[in-house]
Design a protein around this motif. Structure first.
Motif, PDB file in Angstrom:
ATOM      1  N   ASP A  80      -4.056  -4.960  -8.059  1.00 17.93           N
ATOM      2  CA  ASP A  80      -5.179  -5.202  -7.157  1.00 17.93           C
ATOM      3  C   ASP A  80      -4.637  -5.738  -5.834  1.00 17.93           C
ATOM      4  N   HIS A  81      -5.350  -5.420  -4.730  1.00 15.84           N
ATOM      5  CA  HIS A  81      -4.964  -5.972  -3.434  1.00 15.84           C
ATOM      6  C   HIS A  81      -5.143  -7.495  -3.410  1.00 15.84           C
ATOM      7  N   ASN A 105     -12.405  -5.368  -6.893  1.00 15.52           N
ATOM      8  CA  ASN A 105     -13.083  -4.713  -5.774  1.00 15.52           C
ATOM      9  C   ASN A 105     -14.600  -4.957  -5.825  1.00 15.52           C
ATOM     10  N   SER A 157      -1.181   2.685  -8.235  1.00 12.96           N
ATOM     11  CA  SER A 157      -2.266   3.453  -8.844  1.00 12.96           C
ATOM     12  C   SER A 157      -1.761   4.753  -9.447  1.00 12.96           C
ATOM     13  N   ASP A 174      -7.200  -0.873 -12.490  1.00 17.16           N
ATOM     14  CA  ASP A 174      -6.859  -0.543 -11.104  1.00 17.16           C
ATOM     15  C   ASP A 174      -7.935  -1.094 -10.173  1.00 17.16           C
ATOM     16  N   GLU A 175      -7.587  -2.080  -9.381  1.00 18.35           N
ATOM     17  CA  GLU A 175      -8.499  -2.735  -8.439  1.00 18.35           C
ATOM     18  C   GLU A 175      -9.756  -3.294  -9.126  1.00 18.35           C
ATOM     19  N   ASN A 185       0.843  -1.198   0.000  1.00 15.85           N
ATOM     20  CA  ASN A 185       0.000   0.000   0.000  1.00 15.85           C
ATOM     21  C   ASN A 185       0.878   1.249   0.000  1.00 15.85           C
ATOM     22  N   GLN A 196     -10.281   3.117  -9.769  1.00 11.61           N
ATOM     23  CA  GLN A 196     -10.913   2.518  -8.598  1.00 11.61           C
ATOM     24  C   GLN A 196     -12.307   3.077  -8.381  1.00 11.61           C
TER      25      GLN A 196
END
Length: 224
Positions: free
Chosen positions: A182-183, A155, A45, A151-152, A40, A84
């Motif tokens: 992505d996380h 989610n 991003s 981006d993500e 993080n 996002q």
């Protein structure tokens, strides 16, 4: 099919006095899925926003097929971007959003999707977060651009929907170069043909998953 190449070089970015990105280099070819990993705040991003042109960066160099794109105001015809944040206005119907976004010649193919058919009569503000995310991803992937920045994308998606999205990304990568962050790193690792780790502001090409442990991104127990 002709291969296209996106190159990003010399990217540097500071927020106040903190260096986020420092002399970043990244190369993406059509038919590649590049997984962009990092802790993080590592700048993943931010890098995608710089590539797309909505975040400034001094001395950046962006080339597509060896042609400099530094002075172009918009790269939307060559690069698509999934942020996002939600980009489809809530007041639209799903069908209207599709008609405004998808080339008429691709509409039949776009509609050949059981999930899209199931939400076609809804309004955007009636969709769950997962339904909306799937619709946005599919719209972005159907853009005629050569490259896609995601981006993500996972989610709000259930594990089943994440699998469907993975298949959608893989199918579209046959003609596009895709960069994804992505996380949900397991899905990123699963579908990527190349992994890039951002650490200490620099990009590191990952040749073996064990390097993610060696470089402190993951614990050894992270891989199932």
């Amino acid at each position: 099919m002709k291969k296209h190449i996106l190159e990003v070089d010399g990217i540097q970015k500071k927020f106040n006095d903190r260096v986020i990105l420092s002399d970043v280099y990244l190369k993406c070819e059509t038919a590649e899925i590049i997984g962009l990993l990092g802790r993080n705040g590592s700048g993943k991003s931010t890098l995608l926003k710089i590539i797309f042109g909505i975040e400034s960066a001094p001395n950046k160099c962006i080339r597509i097929d060896s042609v400099s794109k530094n002075n172009e105001n918009s790269l939307s015809k060559e690069i698509s971007y999934l942020s996002q944040e939600q980009f489809i206005p809530n007041h639209l119907s799903v069908k209207k959003a599709i008609l405004l976004s998808i080339d008429k010649q691709k509409l039949i193919l776009f509609y050949e999707d059981e999930f899209i058919q199931s939400i076609l009569r809804k309004r955007i503000n009636q969709l769950s977060s997962g339904e909306l995310r799937y619709l946005e991803i599919k719209i972005v992937l159907f853009n005629p651009s050569k490259f896609v920045l995601l981006d993500e994308p996972y989610n709000g998606l259930s594990p089943i929907m994440a699998d469907v999205v993975n298949e959608l990304i893989i199918v579209n990568s046959a003609k596009k170069g895709i960069i994804i962050t992505d996380h949900n790193y397991l899905n990123v690792i699963r579908i990527s043909t190349k992994l890039i780790l951002i650490k200490d502001g620099k990009t590191h090409c990952i040749k073996d998953k064990a390097e993610l442990v060696d470089k402190g991104y993951l614990n050894s127990s992270a891989f199932l």
